[in-house]
Every structure is written in structure tokens, then in C-alpha cells.
Design an enzyme around this catalytic site. Structure first.
Site, PDB file in Angstrom:
ATOM      1  N   GLU A 128       0.813  -1.214   0.000  1.00 42.48           N
ATOM      2  CA  GLU A 128       0.000   0.000   0.000  1.00 42.48           C
ATOM      3  C   GLU A 128       0.852   1.273   0.000  1.00 42.48           C
ATOM      4  O   GLU A 128       0.546   2.238   0.712  1.00 42.48           O
ATOM      5  CB  GLU A 128      -0.967  -0.009   1.192  1.00 42.48           C
ATOM      6  CG  GLU A 128      -2.011  -1.112   1.107  1.00 42.48           C
ATOM      7  CD  GLU A 128      -3.037  -1.067   2.223  1.00 42.48           C
ATOM      8  OE1 GLU A 128      -4.185  -1.425   1.974  1.00 42.48           O
ATOM      9  OE2 GLU A 128      -2.668  -0.682   3.359  1.00 42.48           O
ATOM     10  N   GLU A 153      -6.676  -7.781  -1.510  1.00 50.02           N
ATOM     11  CA  GLU A 153      -7.289  -7.847  -0.184  1.00 50.02           C
ATOM     12  C   GLU A 153      -8.777  -7.549  -0.317  1.00 50.02           C
ATOM     13  O   GLU A 153      -9.161  -6.382  -0.480  1.00 50.02           O
ATOM     14  CB  GLU A 153      -6.643  -6.850   0.786  1.00 50.02           C
ATOM     15  CG  GLU A 153      -5.217  -7.179   1.173  1.00 50.02           C
ATOM     16  CD  GLU A 153      -4.682  -6.258   2.263  1.00 50.02           C
ATOM     17  OE1 GLU A 153      -5.481  -5.478   2.823  1.00 50.02           O
ATOM     18  OE2 GLU A 153      -3.467  -6.312   2.536  1.00 50.02           O
TER      19      GLU A 153
END
Length: 679
Positions: A244, A320
């Protein structure tokens, strides 16, 4: 629950080391469960050149689930992975926590519950591919996002400086005691010299101090990982580059550096990035497949807009899909409806996307490994990492499991394996602690304190081979002779005592406290606790714990501190020998440690510890740290794996800060608190 029926390119030396490592690895594997014909053809690996993934030129969809080996007792790894395979998933994903594998700089631990290689080999044995997410930053609701605090917050210099924002401290030893003393600005320091902080440190950037630490870690980690790649005969089909980063995005050179660091050490499989909606555009990296993190169907449009716009017609993957959410102390227990999960996963699959369920099984933040969030308010994570995932914290099936198994079974093309039986649970008889020792008495047999002219934050204590203290509590003592207003910056909580009398707590919202009238020389004590370093956001560079800066009484800095490191690890607990405990026949003085014995007559079973009437502290079973409890909730029980119990008597120690009911209960059903649906 239902029952189911049927840093450089490796040279010659590194190459030789890899060959030595690869051979025993291949001998340990039984690849029969993954298709003998496929294992014989190892040329292309996972490809992402067209609209769909291909593995050896055959169309391939990734149906993955996340399980973190460091959050699950090793004896239960097989159970959790078999349940993942029986749900119709074909791929395991896991993070690799740097802070646990390198607890002290240059000292690496891949043993026991941290045996990454054994976990990956076990995944292959049960018929799973692996996507590895080695960081170095992983987030994952881990303390400091999995970064080791000593690399992040300490710097070794040879000279003090008049321009330095903090005075230089030098280390000495006097009469068996380790001592910090302050050097005058600009003075040359002795051989061992550490600044309280490195003012230039920038985590997750190409700052030299950070990349040197990453290089050392990757040198050790990749020697273990490279032989387990698909092209070497292993199950790893893809590796994620950082985590991320688009949401952080502090240094455009950083992600190319991490990519090169992986490839230079022999990573040859498909590389991925992983970003949420806000960071996806900034997280794209040339030559690396971008994937997305999300939870709702409304975000699915990103798959056809941002992803297609940034990388064209390449395979789509939700790295995710959040099956639930994590909890913070003082908040609710978040849940996500199983029907909503099924509908969203179905929509993702129908859109032609691969998917990874984060989490498939969350597990537990055993010990003090949990992180925190700090935007408006500081919110530390609870001990349970149940996450309202597909399997519960204890590995039990849920409605999500039943529905998703039916979905994935419908596209599997073959009957799914039979799910394993549940691990048995029981409610043991309550335990009444028979002995105790107050923290103040325990100081007499703990490690000698560090003596310092000024307070020293936890990370910079001269302990653990110069790596400082990671977790737990730190006790600061000094002597005062007057009353007034005490001011201190304590992270994250600091209980203030006059001798043994509790005055109040300092935290993010309160940094002053009134000191009442004192007579003569009086001990001032501040028990500081690291409740968890922030794991996400811009604040990760400011995560020192303990007392930060000076402590002031009526605006005058206090001096001459004795500082006790209370990490509460195994070596700490081993100092509590039988002769140190006192019978619990009188009202205890808090904080205090309480000792009891849990009797197990048959095969040990999983259970849950309930501390009703206790306020806040930590529970240990046979020197295993189960984690924190806190009566502010939401979590009301602690998971105790049966594999950590012995037949016969089991030692249970509870460290309680303020109030004890004197009975420890065990129940067969967890209570994670009042539910609130994730919005």
C-alpha cells in the site's frame, strides 16, 4: 456448525548457498497434491500478460486466503491450511514481519512459530500455491507496520553537535550499573554513542540508514525464500513489492529500489503491488502488476476504470477483499454480514477477477505485537485478530465459510476436500491465585535499572545488545522533595505514583498531573506502557515510546532517573522463581503479579480466559504471553490454545495494573464484545 461429507545480483558464493539450500528443500516436499504433470513443467511461472493469469500457459484464477503464521500456534498451522484448501481456495497469502524476524539488529529468528520456510512447505504439502508479501513494511495491524523499531529510531554517531536538537548521551558502567550521562554540546562522545533519535530518519524511503537496514534483512530473508519459488520447484508463484505504498508515497525512488532489491537477490516470480482506492494511482510501478484492496461492491468499478487505465488489459486481482475488520480498545467488535460477503465475492469472481480473502483466518496478536491507528485519536488494537474472518480466532467455521465453500466449490471443477473436524473447546474450572508479588517488590530481583541524568525513551535504552526495548512497560523513578504540577509527554500511557500511591494517568489527552504535598525525599514513579506503535499513515516516523523528552515539576526538569525495562518476555518471567512469591493473604499492593495453577487432567483443549472484575493487564500461561486484557472492551476473553497446555498443572501468571477480582475463569465460547457492522 455444519458437518461436511465427502541489494545485488547474487554472485558465485550466493549461488552456491542457494543450491545447498534448494536441494534439502526439494527432498522435503511431496508435490503429489498439486498435480504431478504441472510440477514437472517449471518454465514460465505465473504470467500476467493478457486478460487472464496463466500458469505454464494454462488459464489460472487465484482464489486465495490470508493466514499469518506468526498469529497462529505452529501446531495449528496444518489445521488452518487444510480448512483453507477445503473451502475451495488454491493459494495462501502471508505477510512476513521484519520486526519479529530481526528482534535485534543483525540477530535473526526463523525458528518455532517464526519458521517461515516450514509454513510455506506445509502449504505446498496440503496443495496450495503461495503469494508472499515480505514488506519490508507490511501494515497488517502490526506494531509499526512490522518495521523493527531499533532500525527506525536509533542512529549511531561519533560526535555531539551544537546544532543537534537533542544533547548527545554517552554510555558508561559504574559499580555494575549501566549508566547514561549527558555530554556537553559539541563534545566528542565515547565509543558507544547513540542519539535519542535520528532527526533525519525517514521510514519507507531511500534514506541511507533505512535502506542499509533493509538490505541486511533482505540478504537473510531471501536466502530462505528464493529456493521456495515456483521456478525452483517451490510453491511461491508471486511476490508483493512493499504494501500500500501509494497511500504513503513519500519517495518516488523507493518502490523501484524495493523491486530491484528483491530481483537482485534472486526473486524471479511475478511481482505485484497492492493498494487501496486512495493510493492505487500513486502505487503503480513499471513492470509490476497492480492489484487492489477493497470491501464493497461499490468499489468494484475501480477494476475497470483505474486498473485498466493504468495498466491496460492485464489480469484483475483483488489482493485484499476485507472479510471483516480489526478492533480497537474502547470501540465495538466489527462484523460484516455473511450474505454481503458472499454477494461481493461472487461479483468479484463474476467480473473475471482473481481474489484473496483478507483475512481467511486472522488469529491472535499474542504478546504485544498489535499496532495502532492515530488520526484524530490514538486507538491501539485489541489482542484478538479475529477480524470477523472466514474462520474464527480459534479456527472454527462460520457462516461465511459455509457460503464461500459452496461458491468456490461450484467453480472448482472437482470435489473439494472434506473440511477437518473442529478443534475441541472446553471450560476449565476457575483458578484462584494463591500467590502474588507487587511490582515494587519485584524490582529487587529484576535486571538492574539504567541510571540516567535525563529520561530515555524505550527504544534508546542501552539494552538488548544496543537495540533498545521493543514492547511492554518501562518504569521511570526519580526523587522529589516538593509538590506542584508535574508535566510529561508519555507514550502511550503513564501511571504516576508517589512511592506506591497511585495519583493518576498521563496519556495523549493529558500531560499534567497535580503532585500533592510531600514530606522529605519521596520516590516519583511513572509506569509507561507501549500500547502499540502506529501501523498505518504518516505518523510512523514519530513512534518512540516511554517518556519523550524531559519531565518537569513546576517547570523545572527532573533529573537522576532509574529506568527499569519491563518487557515481560520469557527471560523476564524466569526471574519470578518460587521463593519470590508471597501467599495472597492480604490486600495486594498494585500493580502486581498473581500466580495460580490450571489443572488439566485429560488431553488439553482450547479455552478462553475471562477476567471479570479485573481491570487491565497481561496474562501468561506457562510463560507464553497471551496478550493484554482491558475492561474498556470490546474484547472480554483471551484465546488460550490447547496446544500450549500440559496435562497436569499449568502455571498462570496475571499482571494486573489496578484491581483484581482474585478469580480467573475459563469458558468454551469467546466474547469479543458488542457487535457493530462495518460501514
Amino acid at each position: 456448525m455444519p458437518k461436511w461429507g465427502a541489494r545485488r545480483r547474487p554472485g558465485l558464493l550466493l549461488g552456491a548457498l542457494l543450491l545447498i539450500v534448494c536441494l534439502p528443500v526439494l527432498r522435503r516436499l511431496d508435490w503429489s497434491g498439486l498435480g504431478a504433470s504441472l510440477w514437472r513443467r517449471r518454465h514460465l511461472g505465473l504470467q500476467a500478460d493478457g486478460q487472464n493469469f496463466k500458469l505454464e500457459n494454462s488459464a489460472f484464477w487465484i482464489f486465495g486466503g490470508s493466514v499469518h503464521y506468526f498469529r497462529v500456534p505452529r501446531a495449528y498451522w496444518r489445521d488452518r491450511l487444510l480448512k483453507l484448501r477445503a473451502c475451495g481456495l488454491n493459494t495462501l497469502t502471508t505477510y512476513v514481519p521484519w520486526n519479529l524476524h530481526e528482534p535485534e539488529r543483525g540477530t535473526f529468528d526463523f525458528s518455532g512459530n517464526l519458521d517461515l520456510e516450514a509454513f510455506i512447505l506445509l502449504a505446498a504439502e496440503v496443495g496450495l500455491w503461495v503469494i508472499l508479501r515480505p514488506g519490508p513494511y507490511i501494515c497488517g495491524e502490526m506494531d509499526l507496520g512490522g518495521l523493527p523499531r531499533s532500525q527506525a529510531l536509533m542512529s549511531c554517531l561519533g560526535m555531539g553537535s551544537p546544532e543537534a536538537s537533542e544533547p548527545c548521551l554517552w554510555l558508561a558502567q559504574e559499580s555494575g550499573r549501566i549508566t547514561w550521562s549527558q555530554a556537553s554540546p559539541g563534545a566528542r562522545c565515547h565509543y558507544h554513542c547513540w542519539l535519542l533519535r535520528d532527526p533525519d530518519m525517514r521510514l519507507r524511503t531511500t534514506y541511507k540508514g533505512f535502506t542499509e537496514a533493509v538490505d541486511l534483512y533482505f540478504d537473510h530473508l531471501m536466502l530462505r525464500v528464493v529456493p521456495l519459488q515456483y521456478k525452483h520447484g517451490g510453491p511461491i508463484i508471486a511476490v508483493q513489492v512493499e504494501n500500500e505504498y501509494g497511500s504513503y508515497n513519500k519517495d518516488p525512488a523507493y518502490m523501484p529500489y524495493i523491486k530491484k532489491a528483491l530481483q537482485d537477490r534472486g526473486i524471479a516470480e511475478l511481482l505485484l503491488t497492492s493498494d487501496n482506492q486512495g493510493g492505487l494511482k500513486s502505487g503503480v510501478l513499471d513492470g509490476v502488476l497492480a492489484t487492489i484492496n477493497l470491501q464493497s461492491q461499490s468499489e468494484l468499478q475501480l477494476l475497470t476504470t483505474i486498473l485498466l487505465g493504468t495498466q491496460g488489459s492485464r489480469p484483475k486481482m483483488v489482493m485484499e477483499y476485507w472479510t471483516g475488520w480489526f478492533d480497537s480498545w474502547g470501540g465495538p467488535h466489527y462484523i460484516l454480514d455473511s450474505s454481503e460477503v458472499l454477494n461481493t465475492v461472487s461479483a468479484i469472481v463474476e467480473a473475471g477477477s482473481s481474489i484473496n480473502l483478507y483475512m481467511f483466518h486472522g488469529g491472535t496478536n499474542f504478546g504485544f505485537i498489535g499496532g495502532a491507528m492515530h488520526f484524530q485519536d490514538y486507538k491501539p488494537d485489541v489482542t484478538s485478530y479475529d477480524y470477523d474472518a472466514v474462520l474464527t480466532e480459534a479456527g472454527d467455521y462460520t457462516a461465511k465459510y459455509t457460503k464461500l465453500r459452496e461458491l468456490f466449490g461450484s467453480v472448482a471443477g472437482a470435489p473439494l476436500p472434506i473440511p477437518p473436524d473442529l478443534v475441541p473447546k472446553t471450560a476449565y474450572d476457575p483458578v484462584t491465585p494463591a500467590f502474588y508479588v507487587s511490582l515494587w517488590d519485584a524490582l529487587n530481583f529484576l535486571e538492574l535499572p539504567v541510571t540516567s541524568e535525563l529520561p530515555v525513551n524505550m527504544e534508546n535504552l542501552p539494552i538488548n545488545g544496543g537495540s533498545g526495548q521493543s514492547f511492554g512497560y518501562t518504569l521511570y523513578e526519580t526523587t522529589i522533595t516538593t509538590s506542584g504540577i508535574l508535566t510529561a509527554l508519555v507514550r502511550d500511557r503513564g501511571q504516576v505514583f508517589l512511592d506506591t500511591y497511585f495519583l493518576g494517568t498521563l496519556d495523549y489527552k493529558k500531560n499534567t498531573i497535580v503532585i500533592p504535598m510531600v514530606q522529605g525525599f519521596t520516590a516519583l514513579r511513572i509506569l509507561a506502557e507501549n500500547c502499540g506503535r502506529v501501523n498505518y499513515g504518516d505518523g510512523i516516523d514519530q513512534q518512540r515510546k516511554g517518556i519523550i523528552g524531559n519531565v518537569y515539576l513546576n517547570d523545572s526538569p527532573l533529573k537522576k532517573f532509574r529506568i527499569y525495562s519491563l518487557e515481560m518476555d520469557r527471560s523476564f518471567l524466569q526471574r519470578f522463581t518460587a521463593d519470590k512469591w508471597k501467599p495472597l493473604t492480604e490486600e495486594p499492593v498494585f500493580p502486581a503479579f498473581f500466580l495460580g495453577a490450571l489443572s488439566v487432567s485429560d488431553s488439553p483443549c482450547d479455552t478462553f480466559v475471562k477476567l471479570e472484575g479485573w481491570e487491565k493487564g497481561v496474562v501468561f500461561i506457562n510463560n507464553q504471553n497471551l496478550g493484554r486484557y482491558w475492561n474498556i472492551g470490546p474484547q472480554e476473553t483471551l484465546y488460550l490454545p490447547g496446544v500450549w497446555l500440559d496435562v497436569g498443572l499449568n502455571k498462570i501468571v496475571v499482571f494486573e495494573e489496578k484491581m483484581a477480582q482474585r478469580i480467573i475463569q475459563f469458558v468454551d465460547t469467546p466474547n469479543l464484545g458488542q457487535h457493530e457492522y462495518v460501514h
